[in-house]
Write a protein that holds these residues in place. Structure first.
Motif, PDB file in Angstrom:
ATOM      1  N   LEU A  43       1.137  -1.080  -0.093  1.00 25.06           N
ATOM      2  CA  LEU A  43       0.119   0.187  -0.022  1.00 25.06           C
ATOM      3  C   LEU A  43       0.720   0.660   0.057  1.00 25.06           C
ATOM      4  O   LEU A  43       1.433   1.265   0.834  1.00 25.06           O
ATOM      5  CB  LEU A  43      -0.337   0.180   1.074  1.00 25.06           C
ATOM      6  CG  LEU A  43      -1.801  -0.947   1.434  1.00 25.06           C
ATOM      7  CD1 LEU A  43      -2.665  -0.618   2.572  1.00 25.06           C
ATOM      8  CD2 LEU A  43      -2.717  -1.081  -0.144  1.00 25.06           C
ATOM      9  N   SER A  44       0.912   1.979  -0.972  1.00 24.18           N
ATOM     10  CA  SER A  44       1.100   3.773  -1.050  1.00 24.18           C
ATOM     11  C   SER A  44       0.779   4.229   0.091  1.00 24.18           C
ATOM     12  O   SER A  44      -0.697   4.928   0.188  1.00 24.18           O
ATOM     13  CB  SER A  44       0.892   4.549  -2.506  1.00 24.18           C
ATOM     14  OG  SER A  44       2.142   3.649  -3.504  1.00 24.18           O
ATOM     15  N   GLY A  45       1.002   5.239   0.749  1.00 26.52           N
ATOM     16  CA  GLY A  45       1.292   6.628   1.893  1.00 26.52           C
ATOM     17  C   GLY A  45       0.330   5.553   3.241  1.00 26.52           C
ATOM     18  O   GLY A  45       0.986   4.670   3.387  1.00 26.52           O
ATOM     19  N   ASP A  46       0.137   6.374   4.157  1.00 28.04           N
ATOM     20  CA  ASP A  46      -0.783   5.867   5.549  1.00 28.04           C
ATOM     21  C   ASP A  46      -1.857   4.452   4.508  1.00 28.04           C
ATOM     22  O   ASP A  46      -2.990   5.000   3.437  1.00 28.04           O
ATOM     23  CB  ASP A  46      -1.159   6.633   5.954  1.00 28.04           C
ATOM     24  CG  ASP A  46      -0.522   7.896   6.748  1.00 28.04           C
ATOM     25  OD1 ASP A  46       1.170   7.386   6.189  1.00 28.04           O
ATOM     26  OD2 ASP A  46      -0.259   8.886   6.751  1.00 28.04           O
ATOM     27  N   PHE A  47      -1.586   3.708   5.754  1.00 31.25           N
ATOM     28  CA  PHE A  47      -2.398   2.779   5.539  1.00 31.25           C
ATOM     29  C   PHE A  47      -4.140   2.494   6.091  1.00 31.25           C
ATOM     30  O   PHE A  47      -4.763   2.057   4.720  1.00 31.25           O
ATOM     31  CB  PHE A  47      -2.721   1.561   7.068  1.00 31.25           C
ATOM     32  CG  PHE A  47      -3.032   0.538   7.094  1.00 31.25           C
ATOM     33  CD1 PHE A  47      -2.848  -1.145   6.176  1.00 31.25           C
ATOM     34  CD2 PHE A  47      -4.419   0.101   7.848  1.00 31.25           C
ATOM     35  CE1 PHE A  47      -3.455  -1.522   6.256  1.00 31.25           C
ATOM     36  CE2 PHE A  47      -4.909  -1.171   7.879  1.00 31.25           C
ATOM     37  CZ  PHE A  47      -5.077  -2.321   7.934  1.00 31.25           C
ATOM     38  N   LEU A  48      -4.245   3.185   6.343  1.00 30.70           N
ATOM     39  CA  LEU A  48      -6.427   3.688   6.400  1.00 30.70           C
ATOM     40  C   LEU A  48      -6.824   4.407   5.076  1.00 30.70           C
ATOM     41  O   LEU A  48      -7.336   4.444   4.779  1.00 30.70           O
ATOM     42  CB  LEU A  48      -6.265   4.372   7.147  1.00 30.70           C
ATOM     43  CG  LEU A  48      -6.859   4.169   9.251  1.00 30.70           C
ATOM     44  CD1 LEU A  48      -6.959   4.655  10.409  1.00 30.70           C
ATOM     45  CD2 LEU A  48      -7.516   2.239   9.050  1.00 30.70           C
TER      46      LEU A  48
END
Length: 199
Positions: A43-48
């Motif tokens: 995943l790119s960026g933050d998880f949520l």
């Protein structure tokens, strides 16, 4: 870019059966839905935020049967979603609040942080420079980390509220409580700036 097998939305009992009862052994809360990823997830960026793009809104638990790699933070402060990872987890941070988090081994660039006494953060062997605990049920082994008790003074952590103000730069310390302000601490780590006043 997010690379993941298409997740299935399952009832808790069905997901638990797929994992031979592993979920019911770990999780203490009541959960209706599970977002189930069979395989590795990147995943790119933050998880949520990345999870939302994959249709993960309003799910009780996220289950990943392979490795989880996140380019940003894994920060789970609300009750849901909880997280269960069977492989290795890699991210900038692993932060737990009210959620239940159960992972195997992990590598976290900046820190692991447990906040407040409602949730659970359990992991196997973790590689990270900092472990900060603010009265959390934090169950990890991180032999190479510096440990900070951000809540009390009577622990075996290297840094407690008795000496945090002495050992850390003023920019990351709450002077009223003698504790680390984790967002400021993380900002400085990300920027490559010192967080300790002594080398």
């Amino acid at each position: 870019m997010n690379a993941a097998a298409s997740p299935e939305r399952l009832a808790f009992a069905d997901a638990d059966a797929r994992l031979d009862g592993s979920l019911s052994v770990c999780f203490q809360g009541d959960y209706d839905t599970v977002l189930f990823f069979d395989g590795d997830v990147v995943l790119s960026g933050d998880f949520l935020e990345a999870l939302t793009e994959l249709g993960g809104q309003e799910t009780g638990i996220v289950v990943i049967t392979g490795d989880l790699t996140v380019s940003g933070r894994i920060a789970l402060y609300d009750n849901t979603p909880g997280l269960y990872v069977e492989g290795t987890t890699r991210a900038e941070t692993l932060e737990g609040g009210d959620a239940e988090i159960y992972i195997q081994d992990g590598v976290f660039t900046h820190l692991v942080y447990g906040y407040y006494n409602h949730g659970i953060l359990e992991a196997g062997r973790v590689e990270t420079p900092w472990v900060i605990n603010s009265d959390h049920d934090l169950r990890i082994t991180a032999p190479g980390a510096r440990h900070v008790d951000n809540h009390g003074s009577f622990s075996d952590a290297e840094f407690t509220r008795d000496n945090i103000a002495e050992w850390f730069v003023p920019e990351v310390v709450d002077p009223d409580y003698g504790s680390i302000v984790v967002e400021r601490f993380l900002d400085r780590l990300r920027a490559g700036l010192p967080v300790r006043s002594w080398a």
